[in-house]
Design a protein around this motif. Sequence first.
Motif, mmCIF file in Angstrom:
data_model
loop_
_atom_site.group_PDB
_atom_site.id
_atom_site.type_symbol
_atom_site.label_atom_id
_atom_site.label_comp_id
_atom_site.label_asym_id
_atom_site.label_seq_id
_atom_site.Cartn_x
_atom_site.Cartn_y
_atom_site.Cartn_z
ATOM 1 N N GLN A 29 0.310 -1.011 -5.067
ATOM 2 C CA GLN A 29 1.187 -1.362 -6.184
ATOM 3 C C GLN A 29 1.537 -2.839 -6.107
ATOM 4 O OE1 GLN A 29 4.635 1.064 -7.756
ATOM 5 N NE2 GLN A 29 5.817 -0.589 -6.816
ATOM 6 N N ARG A 63 -0.516 -0.440 -10.690
ATOM 7 C CA ARG A 63 -0.802 0.530 -9.630
ATOM 8 C C ARG A 63 -2.282 0.890 -9.707
ATOM 9 N NH1 ARG A 63 3.891 2.477 -12.349
ATOM 10 N NH2 ARG A 63 5.794 2.074 -11.133
ATOM 11 N N TYR A 64 -2.925 0.953 -8.557
ATOM 12 C CA TYR A 64 -4.348 1.290 -8.588
ATOM 13 C C TYR A 64 -4.755 2.023 -7.319
ATOM 14 C CZ TYR A 64 -4.940 -3.117 -5.887
ATOM 15 O OH TYR A 64 -4.857 -4.127 -4.962
ATOM 16 N N LYS A 65 -5.785 2.853 -7.487
ATOM 17 C CA LYS A 65 -6.290 3.667 -6.385
ATOM 18 C C LYS A 65 -7.794 3.510 -6.289
ATOM 19 C CE LYS A 65 -6.270 8.335 -4.420
ATOM 20 N NZ LYS A 65 -5.783 9.724 -4.572
ATOM 21 N N LYS A 108 -3.319 3.556 -18.871
ATOM 22 C CA LYS A 108 -4.186 3.889 -17.745
ATOM 23 C C LYS A 108 -5.628 3.537 -18.084
ATOM 24 C CE LYS A 108 -1.226 7.658 -16.090
ATOM 25 N NZ LYS A 108 -1.168 9.093 -15.688
ATOM 26 N N GLU A 158 0.868 -1.171 0.000
ATOM 27 C CA GLU A 158 0.000 0.000 0.000
ATOM 28 C C GLU A 158 0.906 1.222 0.000
ATOM 29 O OE1 GLU A 158 -3.909 1.863 2.304
ATOM 30 O OE2 GLU A 158 -2.815 0.175 3.190
ATOM 31 N N THR A 159 0.934 1.958 -1.091
ATOM 32 C CA THR A 159 1.858 3.076 -1.257
ATOM 33 C C THR A 159 1.343 4.371 -0.644
ATOM 34 O OG1 THR A 159 0.894 3.503 -3.441
ATOM 35 C CG2 THR A 159 2.847 2.082 -3.347
ATOM 36 N N LYS A 192 -5.435 3.935 0.392
ATOM 37 C CA LYS A 192 -6.274 3.442 -0.696
ATOM 38 C C LYS A 192 -5.541 3.356 -2.036
ATOM 39 C CE LYS A 192 -10.660 4.920 1.351
ATOM 40 N NZ LYS A 192 -11.953 5.599 1.124
ATOM 41 N N SER A 193 -4.211 3.380 -2.002
ATOM 42 C CA SER A 193 -3.406 3.248 -3.221
ATOM 43 C C SER A 193 -2.460 2.058 -3.065
ATOM 44 C CB SER A 193 -2.597 4.517 -3.490
ATOM 45 O OG SER A 193 -3.453 5.621 -3.733
#
Length: 454
Positions: free
Chosen positions: A232, A245-247, A267, A225-226, A229-230
Amino acid sequence: MFQHFKPFEKTLGLRWDNDFFYVESNGIPDHSMMVGITAWQQQVPLPQAYTGRNAWRIPLHPKPAKKPMSAKDNFFRGAIALAVNGIPIFNPIKNDGRTDTLVAGELDQWGGHCGRADDYHYHIAPIHLEPMVGKGQPIAYALDGYPIYSYQEDSDNQPLDWMNGHKDKDGNYHYHATKKYPYINGGFYGEVLERDGQVDPQPRAESPRPALGPMRGAKIVGFEETAPKSFQLTYEVSGRKGYVRYKLGESGAVAFEFQDPAGKVTKQNYQNGGGRRGGGPPPRDVQPPRDGQLPRQAEAMKSQSGTIQVTSSSVDSRGMLIKDCTCDGARQSPAVSWDKLPEGTKSIAVSLWHEAPDQTKSYWVVYNLPATSTGIGQNKKAEGTVGLNDKRRNEYDPMCSKGPGIKTYHITVYALSKNLELTAKEVDRKKLLEAIRDCKLGEGTLDYQYERSK
């Protein structure tokens, strides 16, 4: 039973009535995920709405089955057990009925991975939970209501039956984890209802994006978790790294960024509505936990699926499709009506489909219906364009189930912000879902059932 789930009550919603214990969760465990997988289907962990009517339920008074069912020959879809941290446990054999997921390299270090709906679940016993629940305490419950314990102690020399279970000195039946197949409950000692290849009822997972295929040669080497709620996910192919990568956004939206091993970045934004909806039992006689504290609701991704109301006069009061719309009858296309379309709707699409054990089957696709339309009559010509069914014909294909028992089917209505510039010769359900990714305003699904006449 509450005491066994209590170590995880901060992330679970726990309640019960006279018959069942209900567990609400978002399907995300409190440990790292995905690392070590060498057979990857390109899914990532997304929160699930296992809440309310879509909660997990476990019988409080399990009953021995007259004829126990084997998980080696049945239950290749859905969960067969629930870990005490709220994560479902699926059959170790995947839905092809042959492949051992552990041996195939599909599982991470915790024995889990993500399914087609980006839903994280285990396929073997979650032994790592034992230190948190205490030695000698259940680490999971099979969906027949009998507990599952860790490996047998040396002092426990009672042999296990073919379901990985036995009775204790007081005559109470329970299952054990094993290091070799079946790893967990190898079947059901207790009564369960099998329908469409899975224990029924049980929650359904949902993803805002379509399922993807396997990525050959990929190995997952990192997941983190970067930011809030984000996330990788890092993978390697032939020594070169790629990233997903997703949010998580509002109302179930997810923004993805894909970077392949060659460095190419793409994207994609997805809005909620993957077409899979759950339906657990309604809560009855809900009581607070024994310590007097009200259950906490698990934080989950809110589903917007079902905002459009879908009905059908071809489905009777029992929820069964009438005979005239099946291959046992007149083979007529069913009636379908819709209401409460989102503002800005320019066209409507309809898909009739079924989730079989090995694939999603499509029976009817209609698109470019005018936004002013409110439905399609039974055996009536649609105002829109009829796409291809699985037989590659531009028509309705009536249900003609080959397997025994009742099957569940779905009619999904999509509200779109534009007409689709596609020809009828190329549009099947897969093409339709791809085409509406960026123009779908909302959807609704009607579930119904059909049992082939004998």
